[in-house]
Design an enzyme around this catalytic site. Structure first.
Site, short mmCIF file in Angstrom:
data_model
loop_
_atom_site.label_atom_id
_atom_site.label_comp_id
_atom_site.label_asym_id
_atom_site.label_seq_id
_atom_site.Cartn_x
_atom_site.Cartn_y
_atom_site.Cartn_z
N HIS A 203 10.89 -42.85 41.16
CA HIS A 203 11.06 -43.14 42.58
C HIS A 203 10.10 -42.34 43.46
O HIS A 203 9.86 -42.72 44.61
CB HIS A 203 12.51 -42.86 43.00
CG HIS A 203 13.46 -43.84 42.41
ND1 HIS A 203 14.81 -43.85 42.71
CD2 HIS A 203 13.30 -44.86 41.53
CE1 HIS A 203 15.41 -44.82 42.05
NE2 HIS A 203 14.51 -45.45 41.33
N SER A 207 7.30 -47.94 41.35
CA SER A 207 7.03 -48.67 40.12
C SER A 207 5.61 -49.22 40.10
O SER A 207 5.00 -49.43 41.15
CB SER A 207 8.02 -49.84 39.97
OG SER A 207 9.33 -49.37 39.87
N LYS A 229 18.61 -59.83 41.13
CA LYS A 229 17.76 -60.16 39.98
C LYS A 229 18.23 -59.39 38.74
O LYS A 229 18.31 -59.93 37.64
CB LYS A 229 16.32 -59.82 40.32
CG LYS A 229 15.30 -60.20 39.26
CD LYS A 229 13.90 -60.04 39.85
CE LYS A 229 12.82 -60.24 38.80
NZ LYS A 229 12.67 -59.10 37.92
N ASP A 230 18.54 -58.10 38.91
CA ASP A 230 19.03 -57.28 37.80
C ASP A 230 20.40 -57.73 37.34
O ASP A 230 20.68 -57.77 36.14
CB ASP A 230 19.08 -55.80 38.20
CG ASP A 230 17.70 -55.15 38.17
OD1 ASP A 230 16.76 -55.80 37.67
OD2 ASP A 230 17.56 -54.00 38.62
N GLU A 273 18.37 -47.34 9.46
CA GLU A 273 18.58 -48.53 10.29
C GLU A 273 17.24 -49.14 10.69
O GLU A 273 16.20 -48.48 10.65
CB GLU A 273 19.37 -48.16 11.55
CG GLU A 273 20.84 -47.83 11.30
CD GLU A 273 21.68 -49.08 11.12
OE1 GLU A 273 22.45 -49.43 12.02
OE2 GLU A 273 21.55 -49.71 10.05
#
Length: 366
Positions: A203, A207, A229-230, A273
């Site tokens: 922040h 971005s 959107k998220d 894994e």
């Protein structure tokens, strides 16, 4: 005094609002930027399901039967366990996609501290996942713990003593399980602090965006466009997680882990894994034990060195080729790590391990 308290609360709310809602966000970011917020939601799911599981689990040599009892006799015990198990695979799937996006769009050059903290988060998540993989005390869990912890014996002078200290004895046993359980429970809360630092660094500089050219002229507040959107982006992964949890909960589990741990019976093929397989493939490609351990660690640590890139020319074709080459190496090395140590997988492992490191070195210097 009340006035000062009121002003302080207003400042705190303003700071929170700037951090979450009015955060300047590039208007042209695409769906690849959804994976960061998705990771936060899935990590929260893992912590909640993990805390619920700890209420019904205690580290003991009967942990295998305890988990069977949890699944069959506890209310929604099956759901708690397999949301946690399947959620771990989803978490790593998302973090690999998140890192792929950062590599493709060269976010590590735009905000170096965000990248460094992100790689640290990834490294810690791998440690937490390994510790958790041992806790069911199945056959593959036991032998994976034995093999991975034995790697520390390659450290000169103190290696063997370090392994005995980690085991709490001369083999993997109850003291080992106790220690792994303790750290598996505590480390996610330390991880949350690093994630907070990651968000602060993000922040602070904002971005990146698909055209890799930062500009404050094309910023809009995060809320409400990107909030919705998220939220829409959460629906599909959670739908898939729900379907897999109820329909094929053991899809990504090794069949050997349905057998209780037996120190007297070694599985024919020991492997971790799926999300560790690329590093395991690199480890096996080096004939020297210490060299293999160093190569495996460097497969993660080399990500830190990407921030040392000084010059970079924006070339979408070069980006596309090198990033997809890295992704291809990751997939092939994961496949090699899942195979028995024999030809042609030995030579393939050597070839693609060299190629794995070369792609990062070329990215830094060309």
């Amino acid at each position: 005094m009340m006035k000062n308290f009121s002003n302080r609360k207003k400042n705190e709310m303003k700071l929170l609002n700037n951090f979450l809602f009015d955060l300047p966000t590039p208007i042209n970011i695409n769906f690849w930027w959804n994976f960061g917020s998705l990771l936060g939601v899935f990590l929260l799911t893992q912590i909640i399901s993990g805390v619920l599981l700890t209420m019904n689990y205690s580290p003991s040599l009967s942990a295998f039967m305890m988990l069977i009892n949890l699944e069959k006799n506890n209310w929604e015990g099956f759901l708690m366990r397999y949301i946690h198990v399947m959620g771990a695979s989803f978490l790593f799937m998302l973090i690999y996609l998140h890192m792929f996006r950062s590599l493709y769009y060269k976010s590590f050059l735009i905000n170096k501290m965000t990248w460094v903290s992100g790689v640290t988060i990834f490294f810690m998540m791998m440690m937490i996942a390994f510790l958790g993989y041992v806790l069911p005390w199945g056959q593959m869990s036991y032998w994976a713990a034995t093999v991975i912890t034995n790697m520390m014996s390659a450290i000169p002078f103190i290696g063997k003593d370090l392994v005995v200290w980690m085991w709490g004895g001369f083999s993997v046993g109850l003291p080992t399980l106790n220690r792994f359980y303790t750290f598996h429970f505590l480390m996610p809360f330390i991880l949350l602090m690093i994630i907070l630092m990651h968000l602060i660094f993000l922040h602070k500089k904002n971005s990146n965006n698909p055209i890799i050219i930062p500009s404050k002229l094309y910023m809009i507040p995060f809320h409400s466009m990107f909030t919705y959107k998220d939220l829409l982006g959460f629906i599909i992964p959670f739908f898939i997680l729900t379907i897999l949890t109820f329909q094929t909960p053991d899809l990504l589990n090794d069949v050997a882990n349905f057998i209780e741990a037996n120190p007297l019976s070694t599985p024919a093929h020991i492997m971790p894994e799926w999300y560790f397989l690329f590093a395991y493939g690199i480890l096996r490609s080096v004939p020297n034990k210490l060299g293999g351990v160093i190569a495996m660690l460097m497969s993660i640590l080399i990500l830190y060195f990407l921030v040392l890139t000084k010059k970079y020319k924006i070339n979408k074709y070069f980006n596309f080729f090198m990033t997809n080459l890295s992704a291809m190496n990751f997939i092939i090395l994961s496949f090699i790590g899942s195979q028995v140590v024999e030809q042609p997988f030995i030579n393939m492992g050597i070839l693609f391990s060299i190629l794995y490191f070369l792609t990062f070195i070329i990215t830094m210097y060309l």
